[in-house]
Design a protein around this motif. Structure first.
Motif, PDB file in Angstrom:
ATOM      1  N   GLU A 230      10.711   6.284  -8.062  1.00 44.95           N
ATOM      2  CA  GLU A 230      11.444   7.472  -7.622  1.00 44.95           C
ATOM      3  C   GLU A 230      12.470   7.054  -6.574  1.00 44.95           C
ATOM      4  O   GLU A 230      12.110   6.516  -5.520  1.00 44.95           O
ATOM      5  N   GLU A 231      13.732   7.270  -6.880  1.00 47.72           N
ATOM      6  CA  GLU A 231      14.830   7.006  -5.947  1.00 47.72           C
ATOM      7  C   GLU A 231      14.779   5.573  -5.405  1.00 47.72           C
ATOM      8  O   GLU A 231      14.887   5.330  -4.200  1.00 47.72           O
ATOM      9  N   GLY A 232      14.562   4.632  -6.311  1.00 42.01           N
ATOM     10  CA  GLY A 232      14.616   3.235  -5.929  1.00 42.01           C
ATOM     11  C   GLY A 232      13.377   2.683  -5.271  1.00 42.01           C
ATOM     12  O   GLY A 232      13.388   1.543  -4.794  1.00 42.01           O
ATOM     13  N   ARG A 233      12.318   3.466  -5.204  1.00 43.58           N
ATOM     14  CA  ARG A 233      11.085   2.943  -4.622  1.00 43.58           C
ATOM     15  C   ARG A 233       9.914   3.244  -5.564  1.00 43.58           C
ATOM     16  O   ARG A 233       9.989   4.140  -6.405  1.00 43.58           O
ATOM     17  N   TRP A 234       8.865   2.485  -5.371  1.00 44.22           N
ATOM     18  CA  TRP A 234       7.685   2.624  -6.216  1.00 44.22           C
ATOM     19  C   TRP A 234       6.612   3.424  -5.497  1.00 44.22           C
ATOM     20  O   TRP A 234       6.394   3.251  -4.301  1.00 44.22           O
ATOM     21  N   ARG A 235       5.962   4.287  -6.270  1.00 46.23           N
ATOM     22  CA  ARG A 235       4.926   5.146  -5.692  1.00 46.23           C
ATOM     23  C   ARG A 235       3.676   5.061  -6.563  1.00 46.23           C
ATOM     24  O   ARG A 235       3.737   5.190  -7.790  1.00 46.23           O
ATOM     25  N   ALA A 236       2.545   4.813  -5.899  1.00 42.32           N
ATOM     26  CA  ALA A 236       1.248   4.810  -6.579  1.00 42.32           C
ATOM     27  C   ALA A 236       0.395   5.924  -5.990  1.00 42.32           C
ATOM     28  O   ALA A 236       0.327   6.082  -4.762  1.00 42.32           O
ATOM     29  N   ASP A 237      -0.218   6.693  -6.845  1.00 44.52           N
ATOM     30  CA  ASP A 237      -1.155   7.720  -6.404  1.00 44.52           C
ATOM     31  C   ASP A 237      -2.563   7.159  -6.509  1.00 44.52           C
ATOM     32  O   ASP A 237      -3.067   6.881  -7.606  1.00 44.52           O
ATOM     33  N   VAL A 238      -3.200   6.974  -5.378  1.00 42.75           N
ATOM     34  CA  VAL A 238      -4.513   6.337  -5.302  1.00 42.75           C
ATOM     35  C   VAL A 238      -5.517   7.355  -4.780  1.00 42.75           C
ATOM     36  O   VAL A 238      -5.572   7.635  -3.585  1.00 42.75           O
ATOM     37  N   ASP A 239      -6.275   7.919  -5.701  1.00 45.26           N
ATOM     38  CA  ASP A 239      -7.283   8.926  -5.350  1.00 45.26           C
ATOM     39  C   ASP A 239      -6.704  10.020  -4.460  1.00 45.26           C
ATOM     40  O   ASP A 239      -7.267  10.405  -3.435  1.00 45.26           O
ATOM     41  N   GLY A 240      -5.521  10.503  -4.871  1.00 40.00           N
ATOM     42  CA  GLY A 240      -4.891  11.600  -4.154  1.00 40.00           C
ATOM     43  C   GLY A 240      -4.002  11.194  -3.003  1.00 40.00           C
ATOM     44  O   GLY A 240      -3.324  12.043  -2.416  1.00 40.00           O
ATOM     45  N   LYS A 241      -3.972   9.913  -2.674  1.00 40.16           N
ATOM     46  CA  LYS A 241      -3.127   9.434  -1.584  1.00 40.16           C
ATOM     47  C   LYS A 241      -1.925   8.704  -2.170  1.00 40.16           C
ATOM     48  O   LYS A 241      -2.062   7.862  -3.046  1.00 40.16           O
ATOM     49  N   ALA A 242      -0.729   9.027  -1.677  1.00 40.26           N
ATOM     50  CA  ALA A 242       0.489   8.394  -2.166  1.00 40.26           C
ATOM     51  C   ALA A 242       0.818   7.159  -1.329  1.00 40.26           C
ATOM     52  O   ALA A 242       0.801   7.209  -0.093  1.00 40.26           O
TER      53      ALA A 242
END
Length: 417
Positions: A230-242
């Motif tokens: 998203e917008e040039g960065r990576w995001r992981a959702d880990v058990d509800g935490k971004a």
């Protein structure tokens, strides 16, 4: 926001994190389990410097019949899994042709050449806790028949001449002198002198992980449900935490397709499952060094917990119920050679080796996404190649010249590129 998020805390993920931290990057490591408690945990504990030849698909009729009729200990398959496994296995067979395999070995040998170098680096940095786990003796590739020992000695000489691999041939008397606990039944062994062995592979990964933490790395325990850009960065959702980062590494071994498929990378990956069990021994009897019995298809190694028997390859779905048939066959064969005691584990350990059809790992930038890198598909050599892979990924991610050419390990080779 961190510089890098790494999904997967096996030996590849931990080593990649260490090498990135050394280069001034901030790193968060994510895994649903404690570091080193999946595929990195259940191997024979060899840093296989001699392993310049990855395991090809068998092409001789005798071996194929043994596997097909479920007579082999070295390999078996689950019939219900074959429809899903057939496409990658067919390509695996094709890539194992003599002409293709020669090219694979030429590309693979330089990577194996980094194995001891990169492990030695991390062992020294991790300190006495890691050093006490290491034996530099090598290991024994043992044969029951003189003819097969002689044939393997010829191959070993070829690898020595071409790749500089150290070895010596031990007849039965010489092998018995080194391993007085052996009962007999062997003609002798190839003693591979370059590899190192580890008496607790999981503990070595734990020592590497402590080094990772001492360098400032962060660990988040939880399942990464998604990885998105998203917008040039990576995001992981880990058990509800971004968790967000500029770059991401997928080092999830056999679980990598769960993330890669969603990103549009449908690769021809498959798993070879394996099992291990620990055994006691009679009082005063010990196994000094790892012994592999290739004519049956298992390894027997002295470990911190006892004698570990590890099995060959089981071609099955990753998450299917355990079927430790090979372990029973291996145990019976091992008792012919060595006085194993009782089983020490309540049940066999099961793991899954992540494999590619051309027997070489993927160490690569993802071709359709900026800032995404992948280190997977090491098959039987994940423990051996984890630190080398981490070094190469960190070099690629920070714009350095890589220690070896990683072009042969690019992801695009499975995407028509």
């Amino acid at each position: 926001m961190d510089d890098v998020i790494i999904l997967g805390a096996g030996i590849v993920g931990v080593a990649t994190g260490i090498h990135l931290l050394r280069r001034g990057r901030s790193v968060t490591l994510v895994d649903k389990n404690a570091p080193g408690h999946e595929t990195s945990f259940g191997n024979a504990g060899i840093i296989q410097r001699e392993g310049v030849r990855p395991h090809p698909f068998p092409r001789d009729l005798q071996t194929l019949l043994q596997v097909g009729l479920h007579l082999s200990t070295a390999a078996r398959y689950e019939p219900l899994a074959l429809p899903r496994l057939a496409p990658p296995l067919l390509r695996y067979w094709w890539e194992s042709s003599p002409e293709h395999y020669r090219r694979v070995v030429q590309s693979y040998a330089p990577l194996i050449g980094r194995s001891i170098i990169t492990h030695a680096d991390l062992i020294a940095a991790a300190g006495p806790e890691a050093e006490k786990l290491i034996s530099r003796y090598g290991w024994h590739l043992a044969f029951r028949s003189p003819e097969k020992l002689e044939k393997e000695a010829g191959k070993a000489k070829g690898d020595h001449d071409q790749f500089g691999i150290g070895y010596e041939v031990l007849d039965w008397a010489a092998l018995k002198a080194v391993e007085p606990g052996l009962l007999g039944g062997l003609a002798g062994a190839i003693h591979w002198t370059d590899p190192w062995t580890v008496k607790d592979p999981g503990a070595l990964v734990t020592a590497y992980f402590k080094l990772f933490e001492s360098l400032g790395g962060q660990f988040v325990r939880g399942a990464a449900k998604s990885l998105t850009q998203e917008e040039g960065r990576w995001r992981a959702d880990v058990d509800g935490k971004a968790i967000a980062a500029q770059q991401a590494v997928i080092a999830l071994g056999p679980w990598a397709p769960d993330v890669l498929d969603r990103l549009g990378y449908r690769l021809p990956l498959f798993v070879k499952r394996g099992y291990h069990m620990h055994y006691g021994t009679a009082e005063g009897v010990r196994l000094n060094h790892l012994l592999l019995d290739p004519e049956v298809g298992y390894a027997m190694a002295p470990m911190a917990r006892g004698i570990r028997i590890t099995t060959g390859a089981e071609f099955a779905d990753r998450d299917a119920a355990p079927t430790p048939i090979q372990l029973g066959k291996a145990e019976k064969a091992a008792r012919e050679l060595f006085p194993l005691g009782d089983r020490l584990d309540p049940q066999p350990w099961k793991g899954a080796r992540p494999c590619t059809p051309d027997m070489m790992p993927i160490i690569s930038k993802a071709p359709r996404h900026d800032g995404l890198y992948v280190g997977i598909g090491h098959a039987h050599h994940g423990f051996t190649l984890g630190p080398a892979t981490g070094e190469l990924l960190a070099q690629a991610m920070t714009g350095e010249e890589t220690a070896i050419d990683i072009h042969p390990f690019r992801m695009e080779r499975f995407m028509g590129g």
